[in-house]
Design an enzyme around this catalytic site. Sequence first.
Site, short mmCIF file in Angstrom:
data_model
loop_
_atom_site.label_atom_id
_atom_site.label_comp_id
_atom_site.label_asym_id
_atom_site.label_seq_id
_atom_site.Cartn_x
_atom_site.Cartn_y
_atom_site.Cartn_z
N HIS A 25 29.13 25.93 37.42
CA HIS A 25 28.41 25.27 38.68
C HIS A 25 27.37 24.73 38.17
O HIS A 25 26.65 24.88 37.34
CB HIS A 25 27.97 26.63 39.71
CG HIS A 25 27.00 27.41 39.23
ND1 HIS A 25 25.67 27.11 39.73
CD2 HIS A 25 26.86 28.39 38.60
CE1 HIS A 25 24.83 28.01 39.08
NE2 HIS A 25 25.47 28.78 38.53
N CYS A 26 27.13 23.63 39.06
CA CYS A 26 25.72 22.87 38.93
C CYS A 26 24.90 23.39 40.13
O CYS A 26 25.16 24.38 40.47
CB CYS A 26 26.01 21.51 38.83
SG CYS A 26 26.87 20.78 40.27
N ALA A 27 24.07 22.36 40.33
CA ALA A 27 22.89 22.92 41.51
C ALA A 27 23.58 22.85 42.80
O ALA A 27 23.16 23.64 43.70
CB ALA A 27 21.63 21.83 41.35
N ARG A 29 27.54 22.30 43.32
CA ARG A 29 28.85 22.29 43.33
C ARG A 29 29.53 23.35 42.33
O ARG A 29 28.98 23.76 41.32
CB ARG A 29 29.44 21.18 42.76
CG ARG A 29 29.20 19.92 43.82
CD ARG A 29 29.64 18.53 43.23
NE ARG A 29 28.33 18.05 42.76
CZ ARG A 29 28.18 16.66 42.29
NH1 ARG A 29 29.43 15.92 42.31
NH2 ARG A 29 27.04 16.04 41.90
#
Length: 636
Positions: A25-27, A29
């Site tokens: 995961h990113c910030a 998504r």
Amino acid sequence: MDYKKVAQQVLECVGGGENLVSAAHCATRLRMVIADNGKCSKEKLEQIDGVKGVFEASGQLQVIFGTGVVNKVFEEFAPLAGIDVASTKDDVKKAAASKQNWFFRAIKSLGDIFVPIIPAIVASGLLMGLLEGLCNVYPAMAQSSTYTIIHLFSNAAFVFLPILIAISAAKTFGGNIFLGAVIGMIMIHTDLMNAWSVAGATDIPTASVWFGLYDIKLVGYQGHVIPVVIAVWLMSVIEKKLHKIVPEIIDLFVTPLVTVLVTGYVTLTIIGPVFVVVENGVLDGAKWLITLPFGIGAAIAGAAYAPTVVAGVHHMYNALEAGLLSAEGVNTWMPIATAANVAQGAAALALSLKTKNQKTRSVALPASLSAFLGITEPAIFGVNLRYVKPFIAGCIGGAAGGLVAGIMHVGASAYGITGVFGFLITTDCTLGYLLDMVVAAGVAFILSWILYREKSEDPIETVQEIPEAEKNDDTTSVEREGSKQDDKAVYSPLEGKLIPMTEVPDETFASKALGDGVAVIPEKGCVYAPFDGEVEMVYDTGHAIGLVREDGMEVLIHVGINTVELGGKYYTAKVSNGQKIKKGDLLLEFDMDEIAKAGYSLVTPVIVTNSDEYEGLTRKEHGRVEPGDQIITGSC
């Protein structure tokens, strides 16, 4: 939100843990690589509580939850899916790339090669267009010294195009860019007959090669694209292999020597002659399609353009346009691309004017205007594909505009610019280009207006609606009540240039699925607090930071696009979770040069993630800003 339940639902919708190759995961998504896409239901994913959108990009399935939610979902998702959290951030990008077939990897490589040289092509094309325009007004200028000098500038990029391509290709394939430049120079060396002089020549020099096996023509590769790319790919393979097997003490001398000698000889004797035929076949095919009687071929291309954007293979057109420019001196593909782009924009515009839903209009209207300027992803991904029928209307409009462009033989002197700004590089038939846009936009607008029907549950409304748990939370209500202050503002956290959110080169941000805001192209690697408040979350990769203002406004600052893939390299956080901050405090430092060298865009979205709680949100979207300059205002 029941994060465990949401995680379980996501896992079920993607076909279970056995269908999951990797995830991270990113910030904003949850990023997943799926083994069998046929077992995945994007429609069901979009209906899960908290999901704000679902996209496929670069071999990844990306489920948008937003800041502060995605990490909590991932904490529950990882053990359910049996994911090794420590390894996923480094592995997900490799897994996604390896999952793509050779064709899509090749298309991505073409984009990586030709997109960086667009500024050089645009500069030359604009100079050429302006110069010819001035000569039409003042014919005597064509005989002046000024014309001679500026004409030299205007065609320089095209004369030495193989060198530009070679440098960019070497960077893409991981080779030495200076060795790549040498290969490009070899292919247009002055000892070779200039390719543009061959047509009228009666005596073309030849050379016997491979110990007298056959003869080759000693002709340069001016105006060619594909042979250069293949040659530099071979060069990069040889160079990297030699670096592994040659002892370090002689590597500096042996590797460059053998690489240039082998690549140069194979290029002039095999790669060049073979792939010139291949390239000529591709260009002849494209020209045949575009020049079919009554503009039929151009209409087909106009209809198919937007679907290729959705498929992510539209970067192949850069190579095609560069080849057309080099071989013919005119880019006949650009007006077709313009027709497709403005048609999608007009379809979104019709929807924005017809809908009664304010949130739908707030997304569709700026996305449509962006498409008219040549940036079509927000309109396609953020609006038209969600409703399907406007997308179809846009494809039909693209066909109608392409038909006009084909019949009137509209062309351009460069590539990389479409839409309204395309007038700057249009050659001769300006009226044809105008008709191309008007017809494409008119047909798409009318069809979209007729086909679009307002539904009781609007997709854009659904993804932005406030969860029931939040609506019924008394504490949240008190906080909102206390935050109704018109004089509250968000100040720029960076020094740089402002651009609208719709111009961010990422469909998730550009479609405003995560919230409204602006973006900054930074000029210095420092992020400062945009208001008084608290640090909600500093992401462990350092590329993004979530803040909460004292009145409850939530802001995400996301430094760069897809920079989560750097794994924290080049970022240094100066604050920690829960820390109180004052406007102007240093929050984050990042190395702009290294991030850019790694191939990532530095465009930094500044997003009000709970913008649906703020009416009359206003933004400054253009101009240069310093830290502390006001960029967003709004009240609950």
